[in-house]
Design a protein around this motif. Structure first.
Motif, short mmCIF file in Angstrom:
data_model
loop_
_atom_site.label_atom_id
_atom_site.label_comp_id
_atom_site.label_asym_id
_atom_site.label_seq_id
_atom_site.Cartn_x
_atom_site.Cartn_y
_atom_site.Cartn_z
N ALA A 38 0.80 -1.11 -0.03
CA ALA A 38 0.05 -0.02 -0.19
C ALA A 38 0.94 1.32 0.03
CB ALA A 38 -0.92 -0.05 1.35
N GLY A 39 0.38 2.26 -0.80
CA GLY A 39 1.26 3.65 -0.93
C GLY A 39 2.68 3.39 -1.63
N GLY A 40 2.80 2.16 -2.36
CA GLY A 40 3.89 1.88 -3.26
C GLY A 40 5.01 1.81 -2.32
N MET A 41 4.85 1.67 -1.09
CA MET A 41 6.12 1.20 -0.33
C MET A 41 6.73 -0.13 -0.55
SD MET A 41 6.92 4.24 0.68
CE MET A 41 8.06 4.06 1.78
N VAL A 120 6.24 -2.78 -18.69
CA VAL A 120 5.74 -1.50 -17.95
C VAL A 120 6.25 -1.54 -16.38
CG1 VAL A 120 4.04 0.22 -17.42
CG2 VAL A 120 4.39 -0.63 -19.71
N THR A 121 5.83 -2.99 -16.26
CA THR A 121 6.10 -2.93 -14.70
C THR A 121 7.73 -3.01 -14.49
OG1 THR A 121 4.09 -4.46 -14.70
CG2 THR A 121 5.66 -4.68 -12.66
N GLN A 122 8.30 -3.57 -15.06
CA GLN A 122 9.85 -3.75 -14.96
C GLN A 122 10.24 -2.09 -14.83
OE1 GLN A 122 11.55 -6.58 -17.59
NE2 GLN A 122 10.01 -7.87 -16.87
N TRP A 137 5.45 4.32 -8.14
CA TRP A 137 4.27 5.21 -8.53
C TRP A 137 2.98 4.39 -8.47
CZ3 TRP A 137 3.05 7.35 -13.76
CH2 TRP A 137 2.16 8.33 -13.71
N GLU A 138 2.31 4.33 -7.34
CA GLU A 138 1.26 3.44 -7.44
C GLU A 138 0.04 3.97 -8.20
OE1 GLU A 138 -1.03 1.30 -3.51
OE2 GLU A 138 -0.68 3.64 -3.51
N ALA A 139 -0.28 5.44 -8.43
CA ALA A 139 -1.28 5.59 -9.18
C ALA A 139 -0.95 5.43 -10.70
CB ALA A 139 -1.53 7.03 -8.93
N GLY A 140 0.10 5.52 -11.11
CA GLY A 140 0.52 5.30 -12.59
C GLY A 140 0.50 3.62 -12.68
N PHE A 141 0.98 3.16 -11.60
CA PHE A 141 0.91 1.37 -11.72
C PHE A 141 -0.60 1.04 -11.86
CE2 PHE A 141 0.76 -2.95 -10.40
CZ PHE A 141 1.47 -3.41 -11.25
#
Length: 172
Positions: A38-41, A120-122, A137-141
Motif C-alpha cells: 500500500a502506498g507503493g512502499m 511497463v512493470t519492470q 508510483w502507485e497511481a501510475g501502476f
C-alpha cells in the motif's frame, strides 16, 4: 492481418523484456525491492541476481505458453479441450486446423499484452528502486493495470467473436 504478425510482436516484446531485465540487473544495487505494498512502499526484497532470475522466469514461462500453447491442440484429445463451440471446431480436420491457427493468433495477442504489462512493470520497478527508500508510483501502476484489464476484456470479446461459428454469428 498476417497470421504471423501477432507471434512476431510477442517474440519482439519478449526480447525487449529480456534486454530490459539484463539492463536492470546491470544497474541495480545488490539488494532491490521486488514487491510493493500500500502506498507503493517496498515490502519485499531480493538480491540483484535473484531478482533477475525471478523476472526472467516470470516472463519466460508465460512467453512459452502464449507462443506455443495453441499448437498443443494438435496433441490434446478433443475431450480434454475446453473451447466455445468445440463440437463445431473439431467436426472436421480442416476446422480443427483452422481453430489451432486461430488459437495461436489469439494467444499471441494476449501474450503481447501480458509482455507489455511486464515491460511497463519492470520500468516502474526500476524507477522505484532508484528512489531512497524505494517507492512505486502507485497511481501510475494502477492506471496501467486498469488499461491491461480493459485490454483483456476486449480480448475476451474478440475470442468469443472469433470462435463463434459462421452459422451462429447472427445470433450473438
Amino acid at each position: 492481418m498476417n497470421l504471423r504478425s501477432p507471434q512476431r510482436v510477442l517474440v519482439w516484446l519478449f526480447a525487449v523484456n529480456c534486454c530490459l531485465i539484463l539492463t536492470i540487473w546491470s544497474v541495480s544495487p545488490e539488494r532491490v525491492a521486488i514487491h510493493f505494498g500500500a502506498g507503493g512502499m517496498a515490502d519485499g526484497w531480493a538480491t540483484r541476481d535473484m531478482a533477475a532470475v525471478l523476472m526472467l522466469a516470470s516472463t519466460g514461462v508465460p512467453f512459452l505458453v502464449f507462443r506455443w500453447g495453441g499448437s498443443l491442440l494438435h496433441r490434446i484429445p478433443e475431450r480434454f479441450v475446453s473451447l466455445p463451440f468445440r463440437s463445431y471446431w473439431f467436426s472436421t480436420p480442416e476446422r480443427r486446423q483452422a481453430v489451432i491457427m486461430l488459437t495461436d493468433v489469439l494467444l499471441a495477442r494476449l501474450g503481447a499484452g501480458v509482455m507489455l504489462l511486464f515491460l511497463v512493470t519492470q520500468v516502474f520497478t526500476l524507477a522505484a528502486n532508484r528512489k531512497n527508500p524505494p517507492q512505486l508510483w502507485e497511481a501510475g501502476f494502477l492506471i496501467v493495470l486498469v488499461l491491461f484489464l480493459v485490454g483483456v476484456g476486449l480480448w475476451v470479446v474478440d475470442l468469443w467473436k472469433s470462435l463463434t461459428p459462421p452459422s451462429n454469428k447472427h445470433h450473438t
